[in-house]
Design a protein around this motif. Structure first.
Motif, PDB file in Angstrom:
ATOM      1  N   UNK A  12      -6.618  -4.069   2.598  1.00 15.95           N
ATOM      2  CA  UNK A  12      -7.855  -3.366   2.280  1.00 15.95           C
ATOM      3  C   UNK A  12      -8.323  -2.408   3.364  1.00 15.95           C
ATOM      4  N   UNK A  13      -7.990  -2.685   4.613  1.00 17.26           N
ATOM      5  CA  UNK A  13      -8.490  -1.855   5.701  1.00 17.26           C
ATOM      6  C   UNK A  13      -7.647  -0.595   5.900  1.00 17.26           C
ATOM      7  N   UNK A  14      -6.512  -0.545   5.273  1.00 22.77           N
ATOM      8  CA  UNK A  14      -5.623   0.589   5.478  1.00 22.77           C
ATOM      9  C   UNK A  14      -5.605   1.512   4.261  1.00 22.77           C
ATOM     10  N   UNK A  15      -5.129   2.716   4.496  1.00 24.78           N
ATOM     11  CA  UNK A  15      -5.006   3.681   3.410  1.00 24.78           C
ATOM     12  C   UNK A  15      -3.867   3.280   2.468  1.00 24.78           C
TER      13      UNK A  15
ATOM     14  N   UNK B 257       0.813  -1.217   0.000  1.00 25.88           N
ATOM     15  CA  UNK B 257       0.000   0.000   0.000  1.00 25.88           C
ATOM     16  C   UNK B 257       0.848   1.270   0.000  1.00 25.88           C
ATOM     17  N   UNK B 258       2.149   1.123  -0.190  1.00 26.00           N
ATOM     18  CA  UNK B 258       3.038   2.281  -0.235  1.00 26.00           C
ATOM     19  C   UNK B 258       3.729   2.324  -1.595  1.00 26.00           C
ATOM     20  N   UNK B 259       3.657   3.474  -2.233  1.00 23.44           N
ATOM     21  CA  UNK B 259       4.252   3.656  -3.557  1.00 23.44           C
ATOM     22  C   UNK B 259       5.168   4.862  -3.503  1.00 23.44           C
ATOM     23  N   UNK B 260       6.410   4.696  -3.933  1.00 21.52           N
ATOM     24  CA  UNK B 260       7.409   5.760  -3.852  1.00 21.52           C
ATOM     25  C   UNK B 260       7.874   6.125  -5.254  1.00 21.52           C
ATOM     26  N   UNK B 261       7.906   7.424  -5.536  1.00 18.43           N
ATOM     27  CA  UNK B 261       8.349   7.924  -6.839  1.00 18.43           C
ATOM     28  C   UNK B 261       9.562   8.824  -6.639  1.00 18.43           C
ATOM     29  N   UNK B 262      10.624   8.541  -7.389  1.00 17.75           N
ATOM     30  CA  UNK B 262      11.798   9.413  -7.369  1.00 17.75           C
ATOM     31  C   UNK B 262      12.511   9.294  -8.713  1.00 17.75           C
ATOM     32  N   UNK B 263      13.609   9.989  -8.855  1.00 12.84           N
ATOM     33  CA  UNK B 263      14.347   9.943 -10.126  1.00 12.84           C
ATOM     34  C   UNK B 263      14.879   8.531 -10.370  1.00 12.84           C
ATOM     35  N   UNK B 264      14.584   7.959 -11.534  1.00 14.07           N
ATOM     36  CA  UNK B 264      15.042   6.597 -11.810  1.00 14.07           C
ATOM     37  C   UNK B 264      16.515   6.540 -12.170  1.00 14.07           C
ATOM     38  N   UNK B 265      17.090   5.358 -12.009  1.00 11.87           N
ATOM     39  CA  UNK B 265      18.480   5.092 -12.333  1.00 11.87           C
ATOM     40  C   UNK B 265      18.592   4.678 -13.794  1.00 11.87           C
TER      41      UNK B 265
END
Length: 354
Positions: A140-143, A102-110
């Motif tokens: 499902x129960x979490x954000x 449920x966690x998605x991280x976006x940063x500059x790719x290598x």
């Protein structure tokens, strides 16, 4: 935990040189007011869908973002009204292992071809958030939580794509944007986020904190605090790399009035190997800051840099020119492949000759 398009263990642009990654960091020095603002919003049931955490590099923006994420994803603090979720917590363990769905991280790719990070975050990286949000939630129960580290790196198309998401926020999703230069972001992005500004941690607090971390000398602790730019993590990285970074810097500054140019070659060679990448990145930072301190000292007579003030013989204009040169060379090396020894040697020699 989804992370852009990467599925293998690649270098991470959101890991500061010499520091633990923020997802591996559980202590936070300062910023109690910022955390209290988030906790009150979460407890009230009126949690904003987008947060913009601002402040200078290394101040703790990503650290507090991951503390927020652990809480949002169901981690349990040992103390009421706190984000001090321990590393033993199951949620914290999954986040640290990059295994929380449920966690998605976006940063500059290598970039595997150039072996450097891309200069910006492309629009496809932002569009991939949509796929993450449309998929079945792992818990499902979490954000769901999205961290963008940093929003400063978004190119124009990526900014516009992000704006559309902020205009129509998905349910039970919190987006956390980090920025060191929020004024450069689209005003419409800033207006749709709840802003939390982090200030540099005072030097005195960093010094006291460092004293508890080990047995470094007072001179070294002072240098780390001065050159940390108000970032505790940066201070620790400098302390851990003192032999490779701070001691060469001290010798270089002391030699500026004596013409000991052999020191330049010694430093350039020691920082050239591939396994010295962390030390080299840190040295570029402290060299830039120290030359800036020299420029200020030549104008005001007040020394605010690390170690003893050098015996300055240059005018303030020449020090400012030298500072600009260091910044330019640092940027060039970050953008293209250069001869490591030659670039550093030429830079140090140019500062000496300015």
């Amino acid at each position: 935990m989804a992370k852009g398009f990467e599925t293998e263990d690649l270098p991470e642009s959101d890991r500061a040189p010499g520091c633990l990654h923020p997802r591996e960091t559980y202590d936070l020095l300062g910023h109690a007011d910022a955390e209290r603002k988030f906790i009150e919003a979460k407890d009230s049931g009126r949690l904003h869908h987008a947060w913009l955490i601002t402040g200078p590099p290394g101040v703790g923006k990503a650290t507090i973002a991951y503390r927020m994420a652990r809480s949002l994803l169901g981690g349990e603090s040992l103390m009421e009204g706190s984000l001090n979720i321990p590393s033993s917590d199951p949620v914290a363990q999954r986040v640290q292992a990059r295994g929380h769905g449920n966690l998605f991280v976006v940063n500059r790719p290598w970039d595997k071809k150039t072996k450097k990070f891309k200069q910006d975050i492309p629009v496809d990286a932002i569009r991939s958030i949509g796929g993450f949000l449309q998929g079945t939630a792992a818990e499902d129960k979490e954000r769901r939580v999205v961290i963008i580290d940093t929003a400063d790196d978004l190119n124009s198309n990526a900014e516009n794509a992000l704006l559309k998401m902020l205009e129509e926020p998905p349910k039970r999703t919190v987006m956390i944007l980090l920025s060191s230069s929020p004024g450069r972001l689209l005003p419409t992005i800033r207006s749709r986020c709840l802003s939390v500004a982090l200030k540099p941690v005072p030097r005195g607090d960093i010094k006291n904190w460092l004293k508890k971390q080990g047995d470094a000398s007072p001179d070294l602790i002072q240098a780390c605090a001065v050159l940390s730019r108000g970032g505790p993590g940066k201070a620790v990285a400098l302390a851990q790399n003192a032999k490779e970074v701070l001691m060469p810097l001290k010798r270089f500054l002391a030699s500026l009035a004596g013409g000991q140019d052999s020191i330049d070659m010694s430093i350039a060679k020691s920082l050239a190997p591939q396994n010295s990448a962390v030390s080299r990145a840190l040295f570029w930072d402290v060299l830039e800051d120290s030359i800036q301190h020299c420029a200020m000292y030549s104008q005001t007579g007040v020394w605010e840099g690390a170690f003893e003030p050098p015996n300055l013989t240059k005018s303030s204009d020449k020090w400012i020119s030298a500072w600009s040169l260091v910044r330019d060379q640092k940027s060039v090396e970050a953008a293209i492949n250069t001869d490591k020894t030659g670039t550093m040697l030429n830079t140090l020699s140019a500062v000496r000759a300015a």
